[in-house]
Design a protein around this motif. Sequence first.
Motif, mmCIF file in Angstrom:
data_model
loop_
_atom_site.group_PDB
_atom_site.id
_atom_site.type_symbol
_atom_site.label_atom_id
_atom_site.label_comp_id
_atom_site.label_asym_id
_atom_site.label_seq_id
_atom_site.Cartn_x
_atom_site.Cartn_y
_atom_site.Cartn_z
ATOM 1 N N PRO A 1 0.839 -1.201 0.000
ATOM 2 C CA PRO A 1 0.000 0.000 0.000
ATOM 3 C C PRO A 1 0.879 1.258 0.000
ATOM 4 O O PRO A 1 1.971 1.272 0.572
ATOM 5 N N ASN A 2 0.391 2.310 -0.598
ATOM 6 C CA ASN A 2 1.071 3.622 -0.646
ATOM 7 C C ASN A 2 2.307 3.655 -1.532
ATOM 8 O O ASN A 2 2.995 4.674 -1.585
ATOM 9 N N MET A 3 2.616 2.554 -2.234
ATOM 10 C CA MET A 3 3.825 2.526 -3.060
ATOM 11 C C MET A 3 3.454 2.700 -4.526
ATOM 12 O O MET A 3 2.720 1.888 -5.085
ATOM 13 N N ARG A 4 3.946 3.765 -5.141
ATOM 14 C CA ARG A 4 3.730 3.939 -6.580
ATOM 15 C C ARG A 4 4.738 3.066 -7.327
ATOM 16 O O ARG A 4 5.847 2.852 -6.862
ATOM 17 N N VAL A 5 4.352 2.555 -8.487
ATOM 18 C CA VAL A 5 5.246 1.698 -9.278
ATOM 19 C C VAL A 5 5.296 2.234 -10.695
ATOM 20 O O VAL A 5 4.264 2.336 -11.364
ATOM 21 N N LEU A 6 6.503 2.580 -11.161
ATOM 22 C CA LEU A 6 6.663 3.198 -12.482
ATOM 23 C C LEU A 6 7.589 2.371 -13.364
ATOM 24 O O LEU A 6 8.605 1.854 -12.887
ATOM 25 N N LEU A 7 7.240 2.291 -14.655
ATOM 26 C CA LEU A 7 8.018 1.498 -15.607
ATOM 27 C C LEU A 7 8.410 2.389 -16.795
ATOM 28 O O LEU A 7 7.724 2.405 -17.817
ATOM 29 N N PRO A 8 9.499 3.109 -16.703
ATOM 30 C CA PRO A 8 9.870 3.993 -17.819
ATOM 31 C C PRO A 8 10.360 3.186 -19.018
ATOM 32 O O PRO A 8 11.042 2.176 -18.862
ATOM 33 N N ALA A 9 10.023 3.648 -20.194
ATOM 34 C CA ALA A 9 10.439 2.950 -21.413
ATOM 35 C C ALA A 9 11.762 3.484 -21.938
ATOM 36 O O ALA A 9 12.456 2.797 -22.683
ATOM 37 N N ASP A 10 12.080 4.728 -21.571
ATOM 38 C CA ASP A 10 13.328 5.300 -22.049
ATOM 39 C C ASP A 10 13.778 6.428 -21.128
ATOM 40 O O ASP A 10 13.124 6.716 -20.123
ATOM 41 N N GLY A 11 14.899 7.032 -21.453
ATOM 42 C CA GLY A 11 15.477 8.065 -20.604
ATOM 43 C C GLY A 11 14.597 9.291 -20.460
ATOM 44 O O GLY A 11 14.489 9.867 -19.376
ATOM 45 N N ASN A 12 13.977 9.696 -21.564
ATOM 46 C CA ASN A 12 13.096 10.875 -21.501
ATOM 47 C C ASN A 12 11.999 10.687 -20.469
ATOM 48 O O ASN A 12 11.732 11.556 -19.645
ATOM 49 N N GLU A 13 11.358 9.522 -20.554
ATOM 50 C CA GLU A 13 10.241 9.235 -19.659
ATOM 51 C C GLU A 13 10.728 9.208 -18.214
ATOM 52 O O GLU A 13 10.088 9.742 -17.308
ATOM 53 N N ALA A 14 11.895 8.603 -18.010
ATOM 54 C CA ALA A 14 12.448 8.507 -16.658
ATOM 55 C C ALA A 14 12.730 9.888 -16.083
ATOM 56 O O ALA A 14 12.450 10.160 -14.915
ATOM 57 N N ARG A 15 13.267 10.761 -16.912
ATOM 58 C CA ARG A 15 13.559 12.122 -16.446
ATOM 59 C C ARG A 15 12.268 12.832 -16.043
ATOM 60 O O ARG A 15 12.220 13.534 -15.028
ATOM 61 N N GLN A 16 11.234 12.647 -16.835
ATOM 62 C CA GLN A 16 9.951 13.283 -16.507
ATOM 63 C C GLN A 16 9.360 12.688 -15.237
ATOM 64 O O GLN A 16 8.708 13.387 -14.458
ATOM 65 N N MET A 17 9.592 11.412 -15.028
ATOM 66 C CA MET A 17 9.110 10.779 -13.798
ATOM 67 C C MET A 17 9.790 11.402 -12.589
ATOM 68 O O MET A 17 9.150 11.693 -11.572
ATOM 69 N N VAL A 18 11.090 11.618 -12.683
ATOM 70 C CA VAL A 18 11.820 12.235 -11.570
ATOM 71 C C VAL A 18 11.225 13.609 -11.267
ATOM 72 O O VAL A 18 10.991 13.958 -10.103
ATOM 73 N N ARG A 19 10.957 14.373 -12.313
ATOM 74 C CA ARG A 19 10.382 15.714 -12.090
ATOM 75 C C ARG A 19 9.019 15.622 -11.417
ATOM 76 O O ARG A 19 8.708 16.404 -10.514
ATOM 77 N N ALA A 20 8.215 14.674 -11.883
ATOM 78 C CA ALA A 20 6.872 14.522 -11.301
ATOM 79 C C ALA A 20 6.956 14.135 -9.831
ATOM 80 O O ALA A 20 6.181 14.617 -8.999
ATOM 81 N N ILE A 21 7.922 13.273 -9.498
ATOM 82 C CA ILE A 21 8.085 12.857 -8.108
ATOM 83 C C ILE A 21 8.511 14.038 -7.242
ATOM 84 O O ILE A 21 8.042 14.213 -6.114
#
Lengths: 272, 319
Positions: B143-163
Motif C-alpha cells: 500500500p502507498n507505493m507507486r510503481v513506475l516502468l519507464p520505457a526510455d530516458g526521456n520518460e524517466a527524467r519526466q518521472m523524476v520531475r513529477a516525483i
Amino acid sequence: MGEAELAQRALWIRADIIDMLVSAGSGHAAGALGLADIFAVLYGKILNFQKEQPDWDGRDRLVLSPGHTCPVLYAAMAEAGFMPRRELLSLRKLGSRLQGHPHNLSLSGVETSSGSLGQGLSQAIGMAIAANSSAKPWHTYCILSDGEHQEGQIWEAILYAGARIKSGLTVIVDRNEIQISGKTEEVLPLESLAQKYLAFGWHVVEIDGHNFAQIEESLRWAKAQQHPVAVIAHTIPGKGVSFMENDYLWHGKSPSEAEAEQALADLFVNYR
Amino acid sequence: MEYLLEKAARERALKGSVREAIAAELSLAAKDDPRIMLLTADLTDSLKLSDFAKEHPGQFLQIGVSEQNMIGIAAGLALSGKIPFTASYAAFSPGRTWDQLRVSVSYSQAPVVILGSHTGLNVGPDGATHQCLEDIAIMRTLPNMRVLLPADGNEARQMVRAILRDPAPTYIRYGRENVQALTKPDQPFQFGEPRLIQKGDKVTVVATGSLLQSGIELAQSEEGVELFALPSLKPLKHEALLKSVKKTGALLVIEEGQQSGGVFSLLAELMVLEHPVPMESVSMKDSFGQSGSARELAATYQLDLPAMKTALHRLLKRK
C-alpha cells in the motif's frame, strides 16, 4: 527537576503502563516497565520538544526501535503533556492513535513506525544526517533492545555510523538480558556487546538503567561527543512489579485484572 | 506522451540507458533542490552516479553493501524533509529490502524513491541472481507505493520531475540496456495515465518498460493492434484500457517479469472484475533466467518479437 520528581514521574509512567495493558488485554509489560526510568529522564530533562507542537521542526528525535515497548513511550508522552492521560486507555483499540506498535502517522510525536525489529537505528542515522544540513540541528536518540541486536540490519547501521557519523546520534541499549524465548545469553549470546560496539568505532558507556543520575549524566556526556555513543543501560525487565521482575515470560504478556491490582500495590507501596 | 513511431526517427534519436538519464536529471535538479539526496549500496559506477557524487558531495551517500541500512537511512532522511533516491539493482533492492520498504517507507509514508536498475534478462551473462523478474509483483502489493516502468530516458527524467513535485514512496524499475528514445523529450509525466500509442480494433496490447520497443514493432507489423504503454503501473486509471478492451475483445500483456503477480496479473484482476476477455501473457513463465547474451535469452525465454507474434496469433484465435 530533582530526583524526587523524576521518581514520581517514573512511578506514574509505570502505573499507567499497568493500566494501559490491562485495559488493552494484550501487550508487552517487561520491556516497557524496565525503560520507565530512562523515559522519565528523557522526557523530563533531556529531550528538547514542544508539547503543543509535537512536529516542531527543531525538536530532538527519539526513535523507539523495539516498538513493542511502546506503552512506555505513550505513558511518558502523556506524562509530558502531549495528550490527556485518559487517552492511554485506548491502547490497541480500533481507531486509536495508540497503535499496538507505534505508527508515526497515527500519533504526532512518534517519530517512526516500528515493531519489526532492527529498523530504528538506520532511520535514526538518516535523521542525524539530515540534522547536519539544518540551521538548528537537533539531536537524535535511538532506543534499541538488546535482543534486536540479533537482526543483521542493526550491524549494518552500527558499521555505517561508526565510520561516518560524528555527532548528533546517541543510542540507548535496553540491556535487560531477556527476549521472547528466554535469556538472551541462552538464546543467542550477545556479550560482549560493549566490545562489539567499540570494535565498530563507537564510544560506549555502561550504566545502571534505573539510576537517574547515571542516565542523565551519560546522555549529556554522549551528546557532547564527536563520536556516536552507545549507552548500554542495564535494566531489570518488569522493574517495579515484584512478580514480573527478571521473568522473561512477561516479555509479551499483559496482566490480568487481579495481577494489575497486585502490580499497582507493588508500585505504590514499594516505590516512593 | 508522444511516441516516436517512425523507425527512422527512433534511430536518429539519442540512444542511452535509463540509469544514465536518471542520474543526469538528478544532477541537474540537485543544484537548486537541497531536499534531494542520492544513496547507493556500492554501485556508483554501474549506476552512473559518479558525476552526481562529484558535483553534489553533500547530497550523496555511499552506504556500502548494506541495502537494508540504505532504505532505513533513506526513510530517516525522508521523515526529516529530504527526498532520498536509493539506487541499486532491483535484485538487491527491493530484493532484500522488502520489510524495510513495507514498514519504514510504505506504512510510514516516507517519501523515498527506490531506483531498481538491471531488471529483466538484459542483465545477460551475470545470470539469474542478478536478473530481477519478481520486483513488480512484490512492490505493487505494498500500500502507498507507486510503481513506475519507464520505457526510455526521456520518460524517466519526466518521472523524476513529477516525483519532486509530488513526493511519495515510489518504485522505478528499468533494464540496464541502451534504448532508443521512444518518447519525445520534454513532455510531462502524469501518474496514473496509460499511454495510447496506436489505435486499432482487433486486439489491445499493453507493453511495458524494456519491451515497449518490441511492442511498437509488433503493433506496426500486425493488423488491428491498439497499443498502450503503461509507464504508471500504480496508480493506474482504468477507463482508457477498459474502453479499448470493450472495443477489441482481447488483451495481450507484455512485460519483462514473472507472469505471476506483475502487469499481467494486475490487468487480469481488472478485467475479471470489470470486463472479462481472453488474455495472453508474454512474460517469464515461473522460471529463473541464466547466463547468456540479451538476445539469446529473449529468444530462449520467449520475450522477443517472434514470441510476441505467436502469442498474439494464439490470442486472436481465442476471440
